[in-house]
Design a protein around this motif. Structure first.
Motif, mmCIF file in Angstrom:
data_model
loop_
_atom_site.group_PDB
_atom_site.id
_atom_site.type_symbol
_atom_site.label_atom_id
_atom_site.label_comp_id
_atom_site.label_asym_id
_atom_site.label_seq_id
_atom_site.Cartn_x
_atom_site.Cartn_y
_atom_site.Cartn_z
ATOM 1 N N VAL A 50 0.840 -1.197 0.000
ATOM 2 C CA VAL A 50 0.000 0.000 0.000
ATOM 3 C C VAL A 50 0.878 1.252 0.000
ATOM 4 O O VAL A 50 0.660 2.191 -0.770
ATOM 5 C CB VAL A 50 -0.957 0.003 1.202
ATOM 6 N N ALA A 53 2.379 1.656 -3.279
ATOM 7 C CA ALA A 53 1.422 2.151 -4.259
ATOM 8 C C ALA A 53 1.255 3.660 -4.127
ATOM 9 O O ALA A 53 1.238 4.380 -5.129
ATOM 10 C CB ALA A 53 0.079 1.447 -4.063
ATOM 11 N N LEU A 54 1.154 4.137 -2.907
ATOM 12 C CA LEU A 54 0.949 5.569 -2.715
ATOM 13 C C LEU A 54 2.168 6.355 -3.193
ATOM 14 O O LEU A 54 2.042 7.366 -3.882
ATOM 15 C CB LEU A 54 0.676 5.878 -1.238
ATOM 16 N N THR A 59 -0.616 0.893 -8.275
ATOM 17 C CA THR A 59 -1.085 -0.065 -7.261
ATOM 18 C C THR A 59 -0.778 -1.507 -7.632
ATOM 19 O O THR A 59 -0.838 -2.383 -6.782
ATOM 20 C CB THR A 59 -2.606 0.049 -7.064
ATOM 21 N N ILE A 61 -2.736 -3.289 -9.201
ATOM 22 C CA ILE A 61 -4.017 -4.001 -9.122
ATOM 23 C C ILE A 61 -4.777 -3.746 -10.424
ATOM 24 O O ILE A 61 -4.832 -2.615 -10.902
ATOM 25 C CB ILE A 61 -4.864 -3.514 -7.928
ATOM 26 N N ASP A 94 -2.388 -8.073 -9.048
ATOM 27 C CA ASP A 94 -3.560 -8.729 -8.491
ATOM 28 C C ASP A 94 -4.780 -8.344 -9.304
ATOM 29 O O ASP A 94 -4.847 -7.261 -9.874
ATOM 30 C CB ASP A 94 -3.753 -8.322 -7.028
ATOM 31 N N LEU A 95 -5.737 -9.255 -9.318
ATOM 32 C CA LEU A 95 -6.952 -8.996 -10.079
ATOM 33 C C LEU A 95 -8.122 -8.865 -9.125
ATOM 34 O O LEU A 95 -8.386 -9.771 -8.339
ATOM 35 C CB LEU A 95 -7.215 -10.149 -11.055
ATOM 36 N N VAL A 96 -8.833 -7.747 -9.188
ATOM 37 C CA VAL A 96 -10.036 -7.638 -8.373
ATOM 38 C C VAL A 96 -11.269 -7.701 -9.264
ATOM 39 O O VAL A 96 -11.253 -7.277 -10.412
ATOM 40 C CB VAL A 96 -10.060 -6.379 -7.454
ATOM 41 N N HIS A 108 -17.203 6.272 -9.934
ATOM 42 C CA HIS A 108 -16.727 6.288 -8.562
ATOM 43 C C HIS A 108 -15.476 5.431 -8.429
ATOM 44 O O HIS A 108 -14.459 5.844 -7.905
ATOM 45 C CB HIS A 108 -17.807 5.730 -7.622
ATOM 46 N N LEU A 109 -15.620 4.210 -8.928
ATOM 47 C CA LEU A 109 -14.531 3.256 -8.772
ATOM 48 C C LEU A 109 -13.284 3.696 -9.511
ATOM 49 O O LEU A 109 -12.173 3.579 -9.004
ATOM 50 C CB LEU A 109 -14.984 1.889 -9.283
ATOM 51 N N ALA A 111 -12.244 6.642 -10.235
ATOM 52 C CA ALA A 111 -11.564 7.813 -9.704
ATOM 53 C C ALA A 111 -10.878 7.527 -8.371
ATOM 54 O O ALA A 111 -10.102 8.332 -7.871
ATOM 55 C CB ALA A 111 -12.563 8.954 -9.537
ATOM 56 N N GLY A 112 -11.164 6.371 -7.801
ATOM 57 C CA GLY A 112 -10.623 6.066 -6.478
ATOM 58 C C GLY A 112 -9.137 5.779 -6.452
ATOM 59 O O GLY A 112 -8.527 5.744 -5.395
ATOM 60 N N GLY A 113 -8.568 5.548 -7.624
ATOM 61 C CA GLY A 113 -7.132 5.294 -7.677
ATOM 62 C C GLY A 113 -6.739 3.904 -7.213
ATOM 63 O O GLY A 113 -5.570 3.626 -6.981
ATOM 64 N N LEU A 114 -7.710 3.022 -7.099
ATOM 65 C CA LEU A 114 -7.395 1.678 -6.615
ATOM 66 C C LEU A 114 -6.673 0.852 -7.668
ATOM 67 O O LEU A 114 -5.832 0.037 -7.353
ATOM 68 C CB LEU A 114 -8.692 0.953 -6.221
ATOM 69 N N ARG B 46 -13.156 12.517 -5.559
ATOM 70 C CA ARG B 46 -13.268 11.173 -4.970
ATOM 71 C C ARG B 46 -12.037 10.917 -4.128
ATOM 72 O O ARG B 46 -10.917 11.106 -4.587
ATOM 73 C CB ARG B 46 -13.294 10.090 -6.042
ATOM 74 N N ARG B 47 -12.269 10.444 -2.974
ATOM 75 C CA ARG B 47 -11.152 10.174 -2.074
ATOM 76 C C ARG B 47 -10.230 9.101 -2.644
ATOM 77 O O ARG B 47 -10.676 8.085 -3.176
ATOM 78 C CB ARG B 47 -11.719 9.730 -0.727
ATOM 79 N N VAL B 49 -8.312 5.966 -2.489
ATOM 80 C CA VAL B 49 -8.439 4.853 -1.542
ATOM 81 C C VAL B 49 -7.083 4.322 -1.090
ATOM 82 O O VAL B 49 -6.980 3.730 -0.012
ATOM 83 C CB VAL B 49 -9.268 3.697 -2.144
ATOM 84 N N VAL B 50 -6.061 4.534 -1.865
ATOM 85 C CA VAL B 50 -4.743 4.041 -1.466
ATOM 86 C C VAL B 50 -4.203 4.874 -0.295
ATOM 87 O O VAL B 50 -3.715 4.336 0.701
ATOM 88 C CB VAL B 50 -3.756 4.075 -2.648
ATOM 89 N N LEU B 95 -13.055 -7.371 -3.760
ATOM 90 C CA LEU B 95 -12.605 -8.758 -3.631
ATOM 91 C C LEU B 95 -11.537 -9.043 -4.675
ATOM 92 O O LEU B 95 -11.763 -8.854 -5.864
ATOM 93 C CB LEU B 95 -13.787 -9.708 -3.848
#
Lengths: 337, 337
Positions: A50, A53-54, A59, A61, A94-96, A108-109, A111-114, B46-47, B49-50, B95
DNA sequence: CTGAAAGCGCTTACAG
DNA sequence: CTGAAAGCGCTTACAG
């Protein structure tokens, strides 16, 4: 929790140097490197992904974006998904799983940067999710294709698959070959690209035969398969063979045909394309299938996306693989009447 | 990229206050809150998440740990997986799929700090992965059970399922009921817990009938199913009904029985447990199945894990759901001889 | 009710 | 070849 700082202290170096040896990102003197590696061993250190990633704004992911797959008995889907998960894993990603339908949720998803990148399944000819993706700037690859061909994709080579199927049936003397595809609730222009491609490949492939086309679209269920059998009997009684591109309807088509007095393959030959051998074997008689290269495609999709993320490739990758013919007992000589 | 700092500036507050309203973690004056919410809207913020994960040491990512599922034509597996993905998503978690076999790789992953918790599939009676998980301190929940009952799990209630199956068959007059399960390559003590539980539930359920038990274990393939048919014929010719807990072997069992001259259901009744209705319908005759509650179990597993992460629950949750009987055409009256 | 500031555990120019 | 330091974008005691 043991951090990079702990390792640095034990090895008497700065955390920067530790980072360099872990990432191989800079030349480090052999003795120093050895000290650091020893410290890592002794402390059993693992870098926090984590924090990495930051700091690196990557990430590692990948997201697999798909509609609701929960209810669908689709044997190839899990092969796709697992292929992609394996492919990602082997390259350190990793695959989500993102079960997403509305695109409000999607932005939403994104823009979250995940995630570093997205794999998109069940692509439509004209797909609003692709626009969203393009607008978001998040790299992606498609499993399937839209109407435009300039995006990175992997897909089944339906043209080659259908051509092969027709050739196989012709070698058994069939000249009147019908096509059964899947009906969709999507509005016109938003169907899965697959259906359109299959239909046009079919029209091309049977053109030399001179017989009129016979296309039936039904739901991907046993009931759909039975419906196909009766529509075929009523509207296209002359057809002696069927190419089926509708995994869920396969059993119903066989059962329905038999119920109408058409034996498989004596009266009607069937090839089921874009499915799995195992599924074909469940049916009586065991279906001649054209197996979907789902595990490979999943893997290749992950690869294509990662190549893109890592700047390995130049042009957007376009991968097409045909299904492989696996003869069963559902294709026989065309009946002579 | 718009950050919390941008929002704070536009709303004339500190980033701490922005954080409070986004998380609802502290009381904020209504006018201030309104200003901040407006700024968020206007900037479409959007926040990240990382960053949140690093600061809060919670990633809100769950991992689904499973062996290699790529090749298995198992209709219930994807329902599990998707159920878990949906369950997680609804509670704000993601997930990720972890195709992992060796536990060297596993401890690497666990120490990386990527996930808050783990869902473990295909649990063995004695499972080294459970020990690894316990040692790592990462919270987890099982889909299935080990021999010890003190870990959080969700599972099919095999005892109730088998009891129901036996009762159903008895109501058709069957008294000699065989069991077909799945053979595994695992060494003794490391089999999937499922098999052991099914066998003991079977022994309990048929005890009142007085007939000797008849248990056959075969591979989960069509060939396995055919093998089961011939073993049943050779070793247990008196059996008039079979309970099958081996999804992949279902079609082979029917075909194999018929090939040996035993009609289904006239000569042999079959119930296929822990599978899907759709799969049963593909077979001729349509199988009477006991449908696995896979989507619910996937969801509940995610819920159990998240409850644990969020400290909602006190005792480790133990969820058991039986399969639901879905009558088909493969069960009939016991033949009179 | 709000803010200044430390800190999460890394990466990465920049100096030396 | 190595280190000091800024910075990634948040959360969270701690003050006031």
């Amino acid at each position: 929790m043991v951090t990079m700082r702990d390792v640095a202290e034990r090895a008497n170096v700065s955390i920067a140097t530790v980072s360099f040896v872990i990432n191989g990102s800079k030349r480090v003197a052999p003795e120093t490197r050895a000290r650091i590696e020893a410290a890592i061993q002794e402390l059993n250190y693992r870098r926090n992904v984590v924090a990495r990633a930051l700091a690196s704004s990557r990430t590692r992911i990948l997201a697999l974006l798909h509609p609701d797959l929960e209810s669908r008995p689709n044997a190839t889907v899990i092969q796709f998904v697992m292929g992609a998960a394996h492919g990602a894993r082997e390259r350190g990603y990793d695959l989500v799983l993102w079960p997403v339908n509305d695109d409000e949720q999607m932005s939403h998803l994104l823009a979250g940067g995940l995630v570093d990148g997205v794999l998109l399944m069940e692509v439509r000819i004209s797909d609003p999710r692709v626009e969203r993706l393009l607008a978001s700037g998040v790299p992606f690859a498609l499993i399937g294709r839209t109407e435009k061909d300039d995006l990175p994709y992997v897909d089944i080579d339906f043209a080659a698959t259908i051509e092969l199927a027709v050739a196989h049936l012709r070698s058994f003397g069939h000249e009147r070959i019908a096509l059964v595809t899947q009906r969709t609730k999507a509005q016109a222009g938003h169907e899965p690209g697959r259906i359109m491609r299959v239909e046009s490949a079919y029209l091309d492939a049977i053109a030399p035969l001179g017989a009129p086309p016979a296309i039936v679209a039904v739901e991907g269920t046993s009931a759909g398969g039975r419906e196909a059998a009766s529509v075929l009997g009523a509207d296209f009684p002359g057809s002696t063979a069927v190419i089926l591109v509708n995994e869920g309807a396969s059993a119903g088509l066989v059962k329905g045909s038999r119920a109408l007095g058409r034996r498989v393959p004596e009266d009607l030959s069937i090839i089921s394309a874009a499915t799995t051998r195992e599924l074909g074997e469940m049916i009586e008689p065991a279906l001649t299938v054209m197996a979907a290269p789902a595990p490979q495609l999943g893997r290749l999709a992950a690869d294509a996306l990662i190549d893109q993320l890592e700047g390995v490739q130049d042009a957007p990758p376009h991968v097409l693989i045909p299904c492989a013919l696996e003869p069963g007992q559902s294709v026989g000589p065309a009946p002579v009447d």
